[in-house]
Design an enzyme around this catalytic site. Structure first.
Site, PDB file in Angstrom:
ATOM      1  CD  GLU A  99     117.927 101.037  18.429  1.00  0.00           C
ATOM      2  OE1 GLU A  99     118.982 100.390  18.621  1.00  0.00           O
ATOM      3  OE2 GLU A  99     117.306 101.333  19.174  1.00  0.00           O
ATOM      4  N   GLY A 137     120.918 106.700  25.593  1.00  0.00           N
ATOM      5  CA  GLY A 137     121.852 106.758  26.274  1.00  0.00           C
ATOM      6  C   GLY A 137     122.484 108.035  26.908  1.00  0.00           C
ATOM      7  CG  HIS A 143     120.982 101.750  26.498  1.00  0.00           C
ATOM      8  ND1 HIS A 143     120.823 100.733  25.667  1.00  0.00           N
ATOM      9  CD2 HIS A 143     120.114 102.734  26.573  1.00  0.00           C
ATOM     10  CE1 HIS A 143     119.736 101.203  25.000  1.00  0.00           C
ATOM     11  NE2 HIS A 143     119.136 102.429  25.387  1.00  0.00           N
ATOM     12  CG  ASN A 167     115.462 107.905  24.817  1.00  0.00           C
ATOM     13  OD1 ASN A 167     114.847 108.971  24.484  1.00  0.00           O
ATOM     14  ND2 ASN A 167     115.417 106.894  24.349  1.00  0.00           N
ATOM     15  CG  ASN A 204     116.152 104.494  32.918  1.00  0.00           C
ATOM     16  OD1 ASN A 204     115.627 104.896  33.986  1.00  0.00           O
ATOM     17  ND2 ASN A 204     116.097 103.321  32.565  1.00  0.00           N
ATOM     18  CB  THR A 205     121.722 105.165  33.877  1.00  0.00           C
ATOM     19  OG1 THR A 205     121.377 104.298  32.735  1.00  0.00           O
ATOM     20  CG2 THR A 205     122.661 104.850  34.784  1.00  0.00           C
ATOM     21  CG  ASP A 258     113.140 103.130  26.046  1.00  0.00           C
ATOM     22  OD1 ASP A 258     113.372 103.635  24.589  1.00  0.00           O
ATOM     23  OD2 ASP A 258     113.885 103.340  27.054  1.00  0.00           O
TER      24      ASP A 258
END
Length: 288
Positions: free
Chosen positions: A136, A209, A178, A230, A232-233, A85
């Site tokens: 990206e 995000g 993010h 994606n 993650n948080t 990532d």
């Protein structure tokens, strides 16, 4: 089942109007929880590894070995891609060498010509090895491993230049961030997303995000060509909340509640619940 490139799963998602979740891993518990949930729900899954997380887990070779062994030992039958990532140019080569099945080269902070040049080289290498490659254009907002972006929207013409190089998927900044979204966040720019889609055609698009984006926005993004999202948080927050609750209730002081397997179990269950919720929203359940 061995690790697979993300190419086929994302093309199926694009055609089926759903998205495959990339869930970032930070340790053994994260990896196990995500894999077991994907298997239970029969969903394809992408395990994301940032360079910081890779370093924390002692290196990309350790990560790849752990994931491959876990797939075998847990009898995971759904398609799993192990993905770098927001990789640097050097990081991409390290992950290719370590046995990752997918990489992201984040050249968004370079001038577009340099982004194109480096991406072009990686396209050749990845094609030879059967590895999927994400590129990206337009920085994603927030902070990831010390790289801070303001959430700029990508230039659709620049997206077309990168897509034409033969990458597998494209992350285009559309106002996404993010981490936690601020109260004054203006939302995703669907105008930019539609313009990018118009330029890149069938290229599967990636939404970074994914934590905190309203469900209706996620579903609209999927309808406009987003095939990978994606997260993650959100897993970190749910893990933290469940672990805090366990300790605040004093469960770590009862019997062998201090045993790390017991201490971390509520957090692992919380990650599973978060992953399940996201897979339901993304529409990937039963698509393995």
């Amino acid at each position: 089942m061995a690790l697979v490139s993300a190419k086929e799963m994302l093309e199926k998602a694009r055609d089926g109007k759903y998205a495959v979740g990339q869930f970032n891993i930070n340790n053994l518990e994260w990896t196990k929880s995500i894999l077991l949930t994907a298997e239970e729900l029969k969903s394809p899954v992408i395990l994301g590894v940032s360079e910081g997380a890779g370093k924390y887990m002692t290196g990309f070779k350790t990560v790849a070995a752990m994931v491959k062994a876990m797939i075998e030992c847990l009898n995971i039958t759904v398609p799993v891609a192990l993905h770098l990532d927001h990789g640097t140019y050097d990081g991409c080569y390290k992950c290719i060498e370590a046995g990752f099945s997918s990489i992201m080269f984040d050249g968004s902070h370079f001038p577009i010509d340099e982004n194109i040049e480096k991406t072009k080289e990686l396209v050749k290498v990845c094609k030879k090895k059967g590895i999927s490659l994400e590129a990206e254009v337009g920085a994603i907002g927030g902070e990831e491993d010390g790289v801070v972006g303001k959430g700029e929207c990508a230039d659709p013409d620049e997206c077309m230049k990168i897509a034409d190089l033969g990458v597998t998927m494209l992350a285009a900044g559309i106002g996404n961030i993010h981490g936690k979204y601020p109260a004054n966040w203006e939302g995703l720019s669907f105008e930019t997303l539609a313009a990018v889609k118009d330029k890149v055609g069938d290229m599967p698009l990636v939404l970074h995000g994914g934590t905190g984006i309203p469900v209706e926005m996620i579903k609209k993004a999927i309808s406009l060509g987003v095939a990978k999202i994606n997260v993650n948080t959100e897993c970190q927050l749910s893990f933290q909340e469940a672990t805090r609750k366990y300790i605040e209730e004093g469960k770590d002081l009862v019997g062998k509640g201090f045993d790390p397997r017991k201490l971390l179990a509520p957090g692992c269950e919380a990650i599973k619940a978060t992953v399940k919720e996201k897979m339901e929203i993304f529409g990937s359940i039963g698509k393995a």
